[in-house]
Design a protein around this motif. Structure first.
Motif, PDB file in Angstrom:
ATOM      1  N   VAL A   1       0.835  -1.205   0.000  1.00 16.52           N
ATOM      2  CA  VAL A   1       0.000   0.000   0.000  1.00 16.52           C
ATOM      3  C   VAL A   1       0.868   1.253   0.000  1.00 16.52           C
ATOM      4  CG1 VAL A   1      -1.695   1.312   1.330  1.00 16.52           C
ATOM      5  CG2 VAL A   1      -1.923  -1.163   1.120  1.00 16.52           C
ATOM      6  N   GLY A   2       1.966   1.208   0.748  1.00 18.10           N
ATOM      7  CA  GLY A   2       2.800   2.393   0.932  1.00 18.10           C
ATOM      8  C   GLY A   2       3.571   2.824  -0.293  1.00 18.10           C
ATOM      9  N   ALA A   3       4.092   1.876  -1.076  1.00 19.96           N
ATOM     10  CA  ALA A   3       4.876   2.243  -2.265  1.00 19.96           C
ATOM     11  C   ALA A   3       4.028   3.024  -3.275  1.00 19.96           C
ATOM     12  CB  ALA A   3       5.499   1.006  -2.893  1.00 19.96           C
ATOM     13  N   PRO A   4       2.848   2.529  -3.661  1.00 22.79           N
ATOM     14  CA  PRO A   4       2.046   3.331  -4.590  1.00 22.79           C
ATOM     15  C   PRO A   4       1.518   4.618  -3.960  1.00 22.79           C
ATOM     16  CG  PRO A   4       0.963   1.219  -4.139  1.00 22.79           C
ATOM     17  CD  PRO A   4       2.276   1.193  -3.457  1.00 22.79           C
ATOM     18  N   LEU A   5       1.226   4.594  -2.669  1.00 23.94           N
ATOM     19  CA  LEU A   5       0.750   5.797  -2.005  1.00 23.94           C
ATOM     20  C   LEU A   5       1.823   6.890  -2.016  1.00 23.94           C
ATOM     21  CD1 LEU A   5      -1.558   7.140  -0.490  1.00 23.94           C
ATOM     22  CD2 LEU A   5      -0.647   6.183   1.619  1.00 23.94           C
ATOM     23  N   LEU A   6       3.057   6.514  -1.737  1.00 19.63           N
ATOM     24  CA  LEU A   6       4.164   7.471  -1.790  1.00 19.63           C
ATOM     25  C   LEU A   6       4.318   8.023  -3.207  1.00 19.63           C
ATOM     26  CD1 LEU A   6       6.569   8.893  -0.457  1.00 19.63           C
ATOM     27  CD2 LEU A   6       7.943   6.875  -1.033  1.00 19.63           C
ATOM     28  N   ALA A   7       4.190   7.164  -4.210  1.00 22.45           N
ATOM     29  CA  ALA A   7       4.284   7.605  -5.598  1.00 22.45           C
ATOM     30  C   ALA A   7       3.173   8.600  -5.930  1.00 22.45           C
ATOM     31  CB  ALA A   7       4.225   6.405  -6.533  1.00 22.45           C
ATOM     32  N   VAL A   8       1.964   8.341  -5.459  1.00 25.36           N
ATOM     33  CA  VAL A   8       0.836   9.251  -5.704  1.00 25.36           C
ATOM     34  C   VAL A   8       1.096  10.609  -5.066  1.00 25.36           C
ATOM     35  CG1 VAL A   8      -1.588   9.695  -5.107  1.00 25.36           C
ATOM     36  CG2 VAL A   8      -0.920   7.486  -6.042  1.00 25.36           C
ATOM     37  N   VAL A   9       1.593  10.620  -3.844  1.00 31.55           N
ATOM     38  CA  VAL A   9       1.853  11.882  -3.142  1.00 31.55           C
ATOM     39  C   VAL A   9       2.928  12.689  -3.865  1.00 31.55           C
ATOM     40  CG1 VAL A   9       2.770  12.882  -1.004  1.00 31.55           C
ATOM     41  CG2 VAL A   9       1.046  11.073  -0.895  1.00 31.55           C
ATOM     42  N   VAL A  10       4.028  12.036  -4.226  1.00 32.14           N
ATOM     43  CA  VAL A  10       5.111  12.731  -4.925  1.00 32.14           C
ATOM     44  C   VAL A  10       4.612  13.262  -6.270  1.00 32.14           C
ATOM     45  CG1 VAL A  10       7.359  12.401  -6.031  1.00 32.14           C
ATOM     46  CG2 VAL A  10       6.959  11.497  -3.745  1.00 32.14           C
ATOM     47  N   TRP A  11       3.850  12.434  -6.992  1.00 29.95           N
ATOM     48  CA  TRP A  11       3.314  12.851  -8.287  1.00 29.95           C
ATOM     49  C   TRP A  11       2.391  14.061  -8.123  1.00 29.95           C
ATOM     50  CZ3 TRP A  11       4.666  10.668 -12.926  1.00 29.95           C
ATOM     51  CH2 TRP A  11       3.954  11.097 -14.031  1.00 29.95           C
ATOM     52  N   ALA A  12       1.498  13.999  -7.139  1.00 24.70           N
ATOM     53  CA  ALA A  12       0.545  15.086  -6.926  1.00 24.70           C
ATOM     54  C   ALA A  12       1.237  16.388  -6.537  1.00 24.70           C
ATOM     55  CB  ALA A  12      -0.469  14.690  -5.853  1.00 24.70           C
ATOM     56  N   LEU A  13       2.315  16.279  -5.804  1.00 17.36           N
ATOM     57  CA  LEU A  13       3.022  17.483  -5.373  1.00 17.36           C
ATOM     58  C   LEU A  13       3.841  18.123  -6.478  1.00 17.36           C
ATOM     59  CD1 LEU A  13       4.262  16.449  -1.816  1.00 17.36           C
ATOM     60  CD2 LEU A  13       2.425  18.048  -2.389  1.00 17.36           C
ATOM     61  N   PHE A  14       4.422  17.317  -7.382  1.00 21.76           N
ATOM     62  CA  PHE A  14       5.398  17.866  -8.312  1.00 21.76           C
ATOM     63  C   PHE A  14       5.148  17.613  -9.795  1.00 21.76           C
ATOM     64  CE2 PHE A  14       7.691  16.901  -4.344  1.00 21.76           C
ATOM     65  CZ  PHE A  14       8.036  18.197  -3.985  1.00 21.76           C
ATOM     66  N   ALA A  15       4.440  16.565 -10.181  1.00 15.43           N
ATOM     67  CA  ALA A  15       4.377  16.207 -11.603  1.00 15.43           C
ATOM     68  C   ALA A  15       2.980  16.274 -12.211  1.00 15.43           C
ATOM     69  CB  ALA A  15       4.952  14.804 -11.809  1.00 15.43           C
ATOM     70  N   ALA A  16       1.952  16.310 -11.402  1.00 16.60           N
ATOM     71  CA  ALA A  16       0.585  16.344 -11.938  1.00 16.60           C
ATOM     72  C   ALA A  16       0.337  17.671 -12.665  1.00 16.60           C
ATOM     73  CB  ALA A  16      -0.420  16.169 -10.803  1.00 16.60           C
ATOM     74  N   PRO A  17      -0.586  17.671 -13.623  1.00 15.75           N
ATOM     75  CA  PRO A  17      -0.881  18.935 -14.325  1.00 15.75           C
ATOM     76  C   PRO A  17      -1.281  20.075 -13.383  1.00 15.75           C
ATOM     77  CG  PRO A  17      -1.876  17.104 -15.484  1.00 15.75           C
ATOM     78  CD  PRO A  17      -1.313  16.550 -14.190  1.00 15.75           C
ATOM     79  N   ARG A  18      -1.942  19.748 -12.306  1.00 18.33           N
ATOM     80  CA  ARG A  18      -2.310  20.768 -11.308  1.00 18.33           C
ATOM     81  C   ARG A  18      -1.566  20.530 -10.001  1.00 18.33           C
ATOM     82  NH1 ARG A  18      -8.778  21.000 -12.454  1.00 18.33           N
ATOM     83  NH2 ARG A  18      -8.593  21.799 -14.564  1.00 18.33           N
ATOM     84  N   ALA A  19      -0.263  20.296 -10.123  1.00 19.60           N
ATOM     85  CA  ALA A  19       0.563  19.996  -8.952  1.00 19.60           C
ATOM     86  C   ALA A  19       0.595  21.179  -7.990  1.00 19.60           C
ATOM     87  CB  ALA A  19       1.984  19.664  -9.392  1.00 19.60           C
ATOM     88  N   ARG A  20       0.716  20.850  -6.723  1.00 18.04           N
ATOM     89  CA  ARG A  20       0.783  21.894  -5.697  1.00 18.04           C
ATOM     90  C   ARG A  20       1.989  22.795  -5.940  1.00 18.04           C
ATOM     91  NH1 ARG A  20      -1.682  23.560  -1.176  1.00 18.04           N
ATOM     92  NH2 ARG A  20      -0.379  24.267   0.523  1.00 18.04           N
ATOM     93  N   TRP A  21       3.134  22.205  -6.210  1.00  9.42           N
ATOM     94  CA  TRP A  21       4.334  22.947  -6.564  1.00  9.42           C
ATOM     95  C   TRP A  21       4.771  22.454  -7.932  1.00  9.42           C
ATOM     96  CZ3 TRP A  21       4.288  20.657  -1.553  1.00  9.42           C
ATOM     97  CH2 TRP A  21       4.058  21.565  -0.538  1.00  9.42           C
ATOM     98  N   ARG A  22       4.778  23.306  -8.901  1.00 10.34           N
ATOM     99  CA  ARG A  22       5.169  22.905 -10.253  1.00 10.34           C
ATOM    100  C   ARG A  22       6.586  23.413 -10.517  1.00 10.34           C
ATOM    101  NH1 ARG A  22       3.521  19.006 -13.834  1.00 10.34           N
ATOM    102  NH2 ARG A  22       4.078  19.669 -15.917  1.00 10.34           N
ATOM    103  N   PRO A  23       7.581  22.541 -10.306  1.00  7.25           N
ATOM    104  CA  PRO A  23       8.962  22.957 -10.547  1.00  7.25           C
ATOM    105  C   PRO A  23       9.247  23.044 -12.050  1.00  7.25           C
ATOM    106  CG  PRO A  23       8.885  20.651  -9.951  1.00  7.25           C
ATOM    107  CD  PRO A  23       7.483  21.177  -9.841  1.00  7.25           C
ATOM    108  N   ARG A  24      10.446  23.441 -12.379  1.00  5.57           N
ATOM    109  CA  ARG A  24      10.860  23.508 -13.786  1.00  5.57           C
ATOM    110  C   ARG A  24      10.887  22.097 -14.384  1.00  5.57           C
ATOM    111  NH1 ARG A  24      12.134  28.592 -14.894  1.00  5.57           N
ATOM    112  NH2 ARG A  24      13.121  29.899 -13.341  1.00  5.57           N
ATOM    113  N   LEU A  25      10.900  22.054 -15.710  1.00  2.00           N
ATOM    114  CA  LEU A  25      10.798  20.798 -16.440  1.00  2.00           C
ATOM    115  C   LEU A  25      11.814  19.734 -16.012  1.00  2.00           C
ATOM    116  CD1 LEU A  25       9.421  19.139 -18.641  1.00  2.00           C
ATOM    117  CD2 LEU A  25      10.992  20.198 -20.288  1.00  2.00           C
ATOM    118  N   PRO A  26      13.092  20.063 -15.797  1.00  2.00           N
ATOM    119  CA  PRO A  26      14.029  18.992 -15.416  1.00  2.00           C
ATOM    120  C   PRO A  26      13.616  18.252 -14.136  1.00  2.00           C
ATOM    121  CG  PRO A  26      15.249  20.920 -16.125  1.00  2.00           C
ATOM    122  CD  PRO A  26      13.808  21.330 -16.054  1.00  2.00           C
ATOM    123  N   LEU A  27      13.120  18.962 -13.137  1.00  2.00           N
ATOM    124  CA  LEU A  27      12.700  18.295 -11.900  1.00  2.00           C
ATOM    125  C   LEU A  27      11.416  17.492 -12.116  1.00  2.00           C
ATOM    126  CD1 LEU A  27      13.255  17.659  -8.986  1.00  2.00           C
ATOM    127  CD2 LEU A  27      12.056  19.752  -8.350  1.00  2.00           C
TER     128      LEU A  27
END
Length: 137
Positions: free
Chosen positions: A54-80
């Motif tokens: 449960v934890g591995a996919p949950l961690l992936a979802v959190v990281v994705w939502a924070l940085f890589a999702a189209p409406r990410a909380r923090w949208r860093p530059r493309l390399p990150l």
């Protein structure tokens, strides 16, 4: 279908872009499934497997939502963003390898790389490039 009044702007004019985005979503879901599968088959029997499954996919979802999702909380530059995508999607392929499916893992990795390359290429193009000319009259 270009020029129709319904639908999401740009998707009618760029069907390959829409198809590639749909594939990207399926790859994201597959990565989560693979991470959960790997987690539930790793380590000693019992609660640890459940937590990792449960934890591995949950961690992936959190990281994705924070940085890589189209409406990410923090949208860093493309390399990150690409690093986050590589970690999550590459982690899914590595997880598939870890449960004993090296050919499928390789295929998933190749499709993920191609999909991400095409997605970033489409994003770099102007939105109206490739659109059919609107009918006049």
């Amino acid at each position: 279908m270009a020029g129709s009044s319904g639908g999401v702007a740009g998707l009618d004019a760029r069907p390959w872009y829409a198809a590639n985005e749909a594939l990207a979503f399926l790859l994201e879901l597959a990565a989560l499934v693979c991470l959960g599968w790997w987690g539930s088959h790793t380590g000693p029997e019992g609660v640890f497997r459940i937590l990792l499954g449960v934890g591995a996919p949950l961690l992936a979802v959190v990281v994705w939502a924070l940085f890589a999702a189209p409406r990410a909380r923090w949208r860093p530059r493309l390399p990150l963003v690409l690093v986050v995508k590589a970690l999550v999607l590459g982690g899914g392929a590595a997880a598939l390898y870890g449960v004993g499916h090296p050919v499928a893992a390789g295929a998933m990795a190749v499709v993920t790389i191609a999909n991400t390359t095409v997605a970033e290429t489409f994003r770099a193009l102007p939105a109206d490039r490739g659109a059919e000319p609107a009918a006049t009259g």
